[in-house]
Design a protein around this motif. Structure first.
Motif, mmCIF file in Angstrom:
data_model
loop_
_atom_site.group_PDB
_atom_site.id
_atom_site.type_symbol
_atom_site.label_atom_id
_atom_site.label_comp_id
_atom_site.label_asym_id
_atom_site.label_seq_id
_atom_site.Cartn_x
_atom_site.Cartn_y
_atom_site.Cartn_z
ATOM 1 N N PHE A 50 128.381 -25.596 5.981
ATOM 2 C CA PHE A 50 130.244 -25.867 5.478
ATOM 3 C C PHE A 50 130.370 -23.808 5.006
ATOM 4 O O PHE A 50 131.608 -23.837 5.429
ATOM 5 C CB PHE A 50 129.980 -27.015 4.514
ATOM 6 C CG PHE A 50 131.619 -26.884 4.020
ATOM 7 C CD1 PHE A 50 132.077 -27.396 4.804
ATOM 8 C CD2 PHE A 50 131.783 -26.213 3.097
ATOM 9 C CE1 PHE A 50 133.897 -27.357 4.959
ATOM 10 C CE2 PHE A 50 132.844 -26.230 2.450
ATOM 11 C CZ PHE A 50 134.068 -27.162 4.003
ATOM 12 N N GLY A 51 129.670 -23.192 4.939
ATOM 13 C CA GLY A 51 129.809 -22.354 3.885
ATOM 14 C C GLY A 51 130.723 -21.242 5.456
ATOM 15 O O GLY A 51 131.266 -20.190 4.925
ATOM 16 N N ARG A 52 129.371 -21.234 7.035
ATOM 17 C CA ARG A 52 130.123 -20.189 7.723
ATOM 18 C C ARG A 52 131.829 -20.980 8.239
ATOM 19 O O ARG A 52 132.949 -20.283 7.837
ATOM 20 C CB ARG A 52 129.053 -20.810 8.865
ATOM 21 C CG ARG A 52 127.832 -19.973 8.457
ATOM 22 C CD ARG A 52 127.061 -20.016 9.786
ATOM 23 N NE ARG A 52 126.328 -21.377 10.554
ATOM 24 C CZ ARG A 52 125.512 -21.809 10.193
ATOM 25 N NH1 ARG A 52 124.097 -20.653 9.011
ATOM 26 N NH2 ARG A 52 124.709 -22.889 10.484
ATOM 27 N N ASP A 53 131.631 -22.342 7.993
ATOM 28 C CA ASP A 53 133.224 -22.775 8.340
ATOM 29 C C ASP A 53 134.356 -22.367 7.642
ATOM 30 O O ASP A 53 135.144 -21.997 7.813
ATOM 31 C CB ASP A 53 132.957 -24.160 7.982
ATOM 32 C CG ASP A 53 132.344 -24.720 9.961
ATOM 33 O OD1 ASP A 53 131.987 -24.427 10.477
ATOM 34 O OD2 ASP A 53 131.828 -26.107 9.211
ATOM 35 N N PHE A 54 134.228 -22.533 5.896
ATOM 36 C CA PHE A 54 134.877 -21.914 4.987
ATOM 37 C C PHE A 54 134.890 -20.328 4.900
ATOM 38 O O PHE A 54 136.135 -20.329 5.092
ATOM 39 C CB PHE A 54 134.377 -22.359 3.773
ATOM 40 C CG PHE A 54 134.950 -22.626 2.574
ATOM 41 C CD1 PHE A 54 135.844 -23.760 2.410
ATOM 42 C CD2 PHE A 54 135.045 -21.738 1.343
ATOM 43 C CE1 PHE A 54 137.539 -23.823 1.439
ATOM 44 C CE2 PHE A 54 136.189 -21.533 0.781
ATOM 45 C CZ PHE A 54 137.749 -23.153 0.815
ATOM 46 N N PHE A 55 133.887 -19.603 4.597
ATOM 47 C CA PHE A 55 134.212 -18.447 4.886
ATOM 48 C C PHE A 55 134.831 -17.309 5.979
ATOM 49 O O PHE A 55 134.959 -16.488 6.545
ATOM 50 C CB PHE A 55 133.241 -17.809 3.373
ATOM 51 C CG PHE A 55 133.064 -18.305 2.371
ATOM 52 C CD1 PHE A 55 134.031 -18.067 1.614
ATOM 53 C CD2 PHE A 55 132.088 -18.893 2.217
ATOM 54 C CE1 PHE A 55 133.549 -18.572 0.554
ATOM 55 C CE2 PHE A 55 131.399 -19.246 0.755
ATOM 56 C CZ PHE A 55 132.634 -19.027 -0.061
#
Length: 581
Positions: A50-55
């Protein structure tokens, strides 16, 4: 008079009594507690994905901001010192999320400080209350000092949010409880027909402050219930211009009674704001379209206040003509700054996290858990009313492995009680929901070689703005009793595992890298920012006090008001010290 031994015996008895009560409460929490259902451990793989999607993937910057304040008095002049600074570290998002702690540094661009002098006798002019009460003087002084420090932190945080690679901002304060205090102060400020803040920007009006308080820079939707209905309706009118009452009722799905009540509200509201909101209310609603530019004037106000407090030395920062800005006005500016910060973070997808360490909040045990346990048809003993105490003891009794967090919930729960199967407004009113989300967390346990837990880091509270693309799916309707009337609110309450909050827990665990005791379970960036600002503000205090003293001494000597400039107790203390020499 009782002897010391007699008092000691009684004290021992009293202490034994409260220890027994405490242990009795602790025994109600078992290792198999239902509370485990409402706690989440870190899901590492989901957090990275999710960090890849968010940031997005790449190299970014995380920033921690903290402030400090001190006050002093010299020759009858109060001096307020405030300082805030930011520490930064780079982090990489890719196959994993990793922080490069070798890049940790203090950023001079993210540092602000100021010192404000004020005659003690002028404190009484900062509000309408009597200045004869020393308690009032101290309270007013503390209000000014704290508001100025908050402003310093928020200006830096907003400046950080404009950095191209900034993706995480930590603040050492809870956002969700700061905003209601600021709104309360703005409402108090608006009870006055005129105040100095209005004279800082040409064209700034009483109604501009009202609209800015409720709408901000078009941040959050407002509910159509009770007092908020007129704001929803007025926003529609500002967007569409002249509108018939029937059209407004149709568009907002109002019944006849609601439309009648709205007419009355509009009339009273317009009168309270000097006729600035409407050109006419009959037969059509004709809004004053000049009010559309209210946020432009607020932007000008924020620029003026920044110059006054942190840049200009031409005028006293709190003096406007022959009047003084009060803490109410400073908090109005703080509210608008907070709005700007949140808007920037939402638009640029910056993870904004507020942290509270020594909170006395109780909404988790007062409203959230009672509702959840009843909903799930289970019994959950809640012997402690302080959330932090309850969760700290529970984590030890359940031997819960860190890091963990509670399920996340809407900040509106801080204003609710859950009693006899229904929610009630704790203080007779419920603010708009879906602004901020809260949760508790614990980051670290230290164990022996045998696996026995020897130390648990403290339980802290975090909060963050609601990020609609990721959080709207967990909005649920709740019925709340507000002043004996049932109202429906749409609040956030985590179901399953919220991806943003799982990412928050992961980020918090990655920034818990301290080896010293007081840093364990905390945040490296905020810990260093705290040490830095406290050191700097003490340096300011030691240096700048002499500036005021040397500036005043010639006047004191010339005018011979040494006795007036010093309080009696200060003079007596000086005399006693000289005798001892």
């Amino acid at each position: 008079m009782s002897s010391v031994s007699e008092v000691s015996r009684r004290l021992l008895t009293y202490t034994s009594n409260i220890i027994h009560t405490f242990t009795d409460k602790c025994s109600q929490i078992t290792s198999q507690s239902l509370l485990n259902t409402y706690l989440h451990s870190l899901n590492y793989d989901d957090a990275v994905n999710f960090g890849r999607d968010f940031f997005g993937e790449g190299n970014f910057r995380a920033i921690g901001i903290d402030g400090s304040m001190e006050s002093d008095e010299v020759l009858g002049v109060l001096i307020f010192y405030v300082n805030a600074s930011g520490f930064q570290v780079s982090f990489t998002v890719g196959d994993e999320i990793s922080f490069n702690w070798s890049t940790l540094s203090r950023n001079d661009y993210l540092s602000l400080s100021t010192a404000i002098p004020l005659w003690r006798e002028d404190v009484g002019e900062l509000n309408s209350e009597s200045a004869d009460d020393s308690f009032y003087i101290e309270r007013t002084s503390s209000g000014i000092l704290f508001s100025a420090m908050t402003m310093t932190e928020l200006y830096i945080a907003y400046r950080a949010s404009l950095m191209d690679d900034a993706k995480i901002i930590f603040l050492d304060r809870p956002l969700s409880t700061s905003m209601p205090v600021m709104r309360r102060d703005v409402r108090r400020l608006l009870s006055y027909p005129d105040f100095p803040l209005l004279h800082l920007v040409d064209g700034l009006t009483h109604s501009d402050i009202v609209l800015a308080m409720m709408y901000g820079p078009s941040l959050w939707p407002l509910p159509k219930r009770d007092v908020y209905l007129k704001y929803v309706a007025y926003k529609f009118l500002l967007e569409h211009g002249e509108t018939s009452p029937q059209t407004l009722a149709r568009e907002l799905e109002l019944d006849e009674e609601q439309l009648k009540s709205l007419r009355i509200s509009f009339k009273r509201w317009n009168e309270r704001n000097n006729g600035e909101l409407f050109l006419s209310l009959e037969p059509y609603f004709i809004p004053n379209l000049e009010r559309r530019a209210f946020w432009d004037r607020i932007e000008s106000l924020l620029q003026v206040m920044r110059n006054r407090l942190f840049e200009s030395s031409e005028t006293h920062p709190l003096r406007v003509g022959d009047k003084w800005l009060s803490s109410l006005e400073l908090n109005a500016v703080n509210l608008f700054l907070l709005y700007k910060l949140v808007k920037e973070c939402l638009e640029r997808r910056i993870l904004l996290i507020g942290i509270a360490k020594d909170t006395n909040s109780s909404e988790f045990t007062r409203a959230v858990l009672p509702y959840l346990s009843e909903r799930d048809g289970a019994s959950l003993p809640l012997p402690f009313r302080n959330d932090r105490v309850y969760l700290t003891i529970s984590s030890a009794r359940m031997n819960r492995e860190a890091p963990w967090r509670t399920l996340s919930y809407d900040a509106v729960f801080t204003t609710l009680n859950y009693v006899n199967g229904r929610f009630k407004a704790a203080r007779g009113a419920v603010p708009p929901e879906r602004h901020f989300i809260r949760g508790y967390y614990q980051l670290r346990t230290i164990t022996t070689e045998d696996g026995e837990v020897r130390y648990r880091s403290p339980v802290f509270l975090y909060d963050r703005p609601i990020y609609p693309p990721f959080d709207n799916a967990e909005i649920i309707p709740l019925t709340v009793e507000i002043r004996n009337k049932s109202r429906e609110i749409n609040a956030f309450l985590e179901r399953g595992e919220n991806k943003v909050d799982n990412l928050v827990l992961y980020i918090l665990s990655l920034t818990d890298v301290g080896d010293v005791f007081e840093e364990m379970g905390h945040n490296r960036l905020l810990y260093l920012a705290d040490k830095d600002v406290k050191r700097y503000v003490k340096l300011m205090k030691g240096t700048l006090k002499g500036v005021v003293s040397s500036s005043m001494n010639p006047t004191i000597i010339r005018e011979r008001f040494y006795i007036i400039a010093r309080r009696f107790r200060e003079l007596r203390s000086l005399t006693e010290r000289s005798r001892r020499r």
